[in-house]
Design an enzyme around this catalytic site. Structure first.
Site, mmCIF file in Angstrom:
data_model
loop_
_atom_site.group_PDB
_atom_site.id
_atom_site.type_symbol
_atom_site.label_atom_id
_atom_site.label_comp_id
_atom_site.label_asym_id
_atom_site.label_seq_id
_atom_site.Cartn_x
_atom_site.Cartn_y
_atom_site.Cartn_z
ATOM 1 N N GLU A 93 0.828 -1.208 0.000
ATOM 2 C CA GLU A 93 0.000 0.000 0.000
ATOM 3 C C GLU A 93 0.865 1.262 0.000
ATOM 4 O O GLU A 93 1.832 1.351 0.757
ATOM 5 C CB GLU A 93 -0.893 -0.011 1.249
ATOM 6 C CG GLU A 93 -1.735 1.232 1.448
ATOM 7 C CD GLU A 93 -2.506 1.218 2.757
ATOM 8 O OE1 GLU A 93 -3.439 2.021 2.897
ATOM 9 O OE2 GLU A 93 -2.172 0.395 3.637
ATOM 10 N N CYS A 123 -5.730 -2.851 2.486
ATOM 11 C CA CYS A 123 -5.502 -2.844 3.940
ATOM 12 C C CYS A 123 -6.802 -2.821 4.742
ATOM 13 O O CYS A 123 -7.441 -3.839 4.919
ATOM 14 C CB CYS A 123 -4.587 -1.663 4.314
ATOM 15 S SG CYS A 123 -3.784 -1.861 5.937
ATOM 16 N N LYS A 161 -9.239 3.046 -2.198
ATOM 17 C CA LYS A 161 -9.516 2.504 -0.858
ATOM 18 C C LYS A 161 -10.865 3.001 -0.363
ATOM 19 O O LYS A 161 -11.150 4.201 -0.368
ATOM 20 C CB LYS A 161 -8.394 2.914 0.097
ATOM 21 C CG LYS A 161 -8.415 2.224 1.450
ATOM 22 C CD LYS A 161 -7.139 2.550 2.229
ATOM 23 C CE LYS A 161 -7.041 1.820 3.546
ATOM 24 N NZ LYS A 161 -5.779 2.108 4.252
#
Length: 547
Positions: A43, A148, A112
């Site tokens: 990430e 994540c 994200k």
């Protein structure tokens, strides 16, 4: 449609803000992935993680997107596709993104969705939420690419599974925390069970200010088994084979690296955090007060293991209260570590200040000694450029048993998030163990007498820490209840078996010392609630649970 894929996972370090350097490193690691169809990076690998308020600077985002284009263009000459973390700016908003590039083209971009905003994380401050991500169609395979935090909530993976994802590739920037390996794996296995999809969890390594990343990347197949466990604390590039059968995709590679057990994992976090902090801030080494006590001995051992003995300078600064035993232990400590050792008495300075201030007594006289040591070390630091390493531990910092502008002053604190009982455990462990790759000696790193003797600041005759504090095994249990678990005085007393009056006194000291901690140097995060990034209490505060 393909039934076989070779996917390389690049578990890398990073340098926040070094956009060109991070991009170049990714290109170099990609070149090593011979035979891979795809190379996956962590990430925000391009920017470094966490970029914090750098994201608010327009020029930073613009240059990040320029480097993203460079990485996309680099795939034009053949070789594996790349999946990497970057920033995407669109319609005035900035997103935490992953980009898939192949043959010089941007194949897909995903943003994200879940932004963590707790503990050490404050992504909502700088990023906008992306939509629920759909799978990426690539070579006839539907890849789910959650980022994540996206997998810590159920919604994203449920959406991907419903949309037909076949493999989940998850780039992460997950900081080290005690026992987090087990937590990650339990959570991922649960997500695999829920979706029926194999999941590859890729994490970064290295230190960034108070955070340290342990790597420990792994893969979980659809049956809940872990066929691949990558190492912790080191960069690695592992190629994995994936196959499609009647039940879907699975990782056919079996390869395991044994992760560091307790307390080795804590020690390695300290080593990696200090190493990257010192080297990336361009210090030639560190200097510290080597007192003959356990805190400075452990700090020096970590420094030698991280940087090498030639970059560590220990200075013993005796006062009239310093025992011969401490002088001997400090000298032997330095000899065992093979680092530089000098003795500079502070007695002349104390005498000068006594004359200036009219013979101060009590705590004032004790603090003068501590502050003179700081002045001495900072003068040497200024002259020779070594960063001053402080040696205080979390137990002392919790209750204010430290001198502001004295032993608290410095550039970095190795033991900032380590309770005193942890310091003892680490010292005993390191005297009998040395992980591969560390730069210090193979044998013991400190005299056994340093570990065995009662801790003392030696600022007055016969002083012992337990003259002012409860026994450390009691103090640390209470502090863990008050700090890590945020229990009230009554709850902490019940949980630890300690006297409620003692717990109330510890809470008062804990809250009263907040102003000191705000002025303390950074140090590597170890537990769930470190001072600074996790636990953020007001300095001016009238609330006590012991009232």
């Amino acid at each position: 449609m393909t039934d076989r894929l070779t996917i390389a996972f690049a578990q890398l370090n990073q340098r926040v803000g070094d956009l060109a350097g991070n991009a170049q490193a990714m290109l170099e690691w990609r070149a090593k992935a011979q035979g891979a169809d795809l190379v996956v990076f962590p990430e925000l690998q391009l920017t470094g993680y966490p970029p914090e308020d750098l994201v608010l600077k327009r020029e930073f985002v613009r240059r990040t997107m320029e480097q993203s284009e460079r990485l996309v263009d680099s795939t034009a000459g053949g070789g594996p596709a790349i999946l990497f973390g970057s920033i995407h700016h669109e319609d005035g908003l900035d997103y935490n993104a992953v980009l898939l590039a192949e043959e010089g083209k941007l194949v897909a971009r995903r943003l994200k969705h879940e932004l963590p905003n707790y503990g050490t994380f404050d992504e909502k401050r700088v990023f906008a939420h992306g939509p629920l991500p759909d799978p990426v169609e690539w070579r006839g395979v539907k890849l789910g690419v959650p980022i994540c935090e996206d997998i810590w909530q159920e919604a994203v993976l449920a959406h991907l599974a419903k949309a037909g994802a076949e493999i989940l590739l998850v780039p992460n920037g997950s900081p080290y925390e005690l026992y987090k390996d087990d937590l990650r794996q339990r959570m991922v296995i649960q997500r695999v069970i829920e979706t029926g999809l194999p999941l590859a969890y890729l994490n970064r390594v290295g230190g960034q200010d108070e955070l340290v990343f342990d790597g420990s990347s792994f893969i979980v197949n659809d049956d809940g088994e872990i066929p691949v466990q990558m190492p912790d604390w080191q960069e690695a590039l592992w190629l994995t084979e994936w196959e499609r059968n009647a039940n879907g995709w699975h990782c056919a590679t079996t390869r395991h690296h044994k992760l560091s057990p307790f307390p080795e994992d804590i020690y390695m976090a300290m080593v990696v955090g200090l190493r990257d902090y010192v080297t990336r801030n361009d210090f030639p080494g560190v200097i510290l007060g080597l007192s003959g006590g356990i805190d400075s001995a452990l700090s020096a051992a970590v420094a030698v293991d991280a940087l090498g003995a030639d970059k560590v300078w220990g200075v013993m600064m005796p006062s009239k209260y310093t025992s011969d035993e401490s002088l001997e232990d400090a000298a032997e400590n330095a000899r065992m570590l093979r680092c530089r050792h000098d003795v500079i008495p502070i007695v002349p300075g104390v005498q000068a200040l006594d004359e200036m201030l009219g013979d101060p007594q009590g705590l004032t006289a004790e603090n003068i000694q501590s502050r003179l040591r700081m002045v001495t070390l900072m003068a040497l630091s200024n002259t020779h450029r070594q960063m001053l390493l402080t040696t205080g531990n979390k137990s002392e910092m919790s209750v204010g048993y430290a001198t502001l502008y004295g032993d608290m002053a410095g550039g970095y604190s190795v033991l900032k998030d380590a309770y005193k009982t942890t310091v003892f455990a680490l010292s005993r462990w390191r005297n009998g163990n040395k992980p591969v790759g560390l730069l210090g000696p193979d044998g013991p790193v400190m005299p056994q007498r340093i570990i065995d003797k009662p801790p003392s600041a030696e600022l007055r005759p016969g002083q012992k820490d337990e003259d002012s504090l409860p026994p450390y095994d009691v103090l640390d249990r209470v502090l863990e209840a008050l700090v890590e678990k945020e229990l009230s005085v009554a709850e902490a007393a019940e949980a630890t078996g300690a006297d409620p009056a003692l717990v109330a006194d510890i809470e008062r000291k804990l809250l009263r010392a907040e102003y000191k901690r705000r002025q303390a140097p950074p140090g590597v995060k170890i537990g769930t609630r470190n001072f600074g990034r996790d636990r953020r209490y007001p300095i001016t505060n009238a609330f006590h649970t012991g009232n």
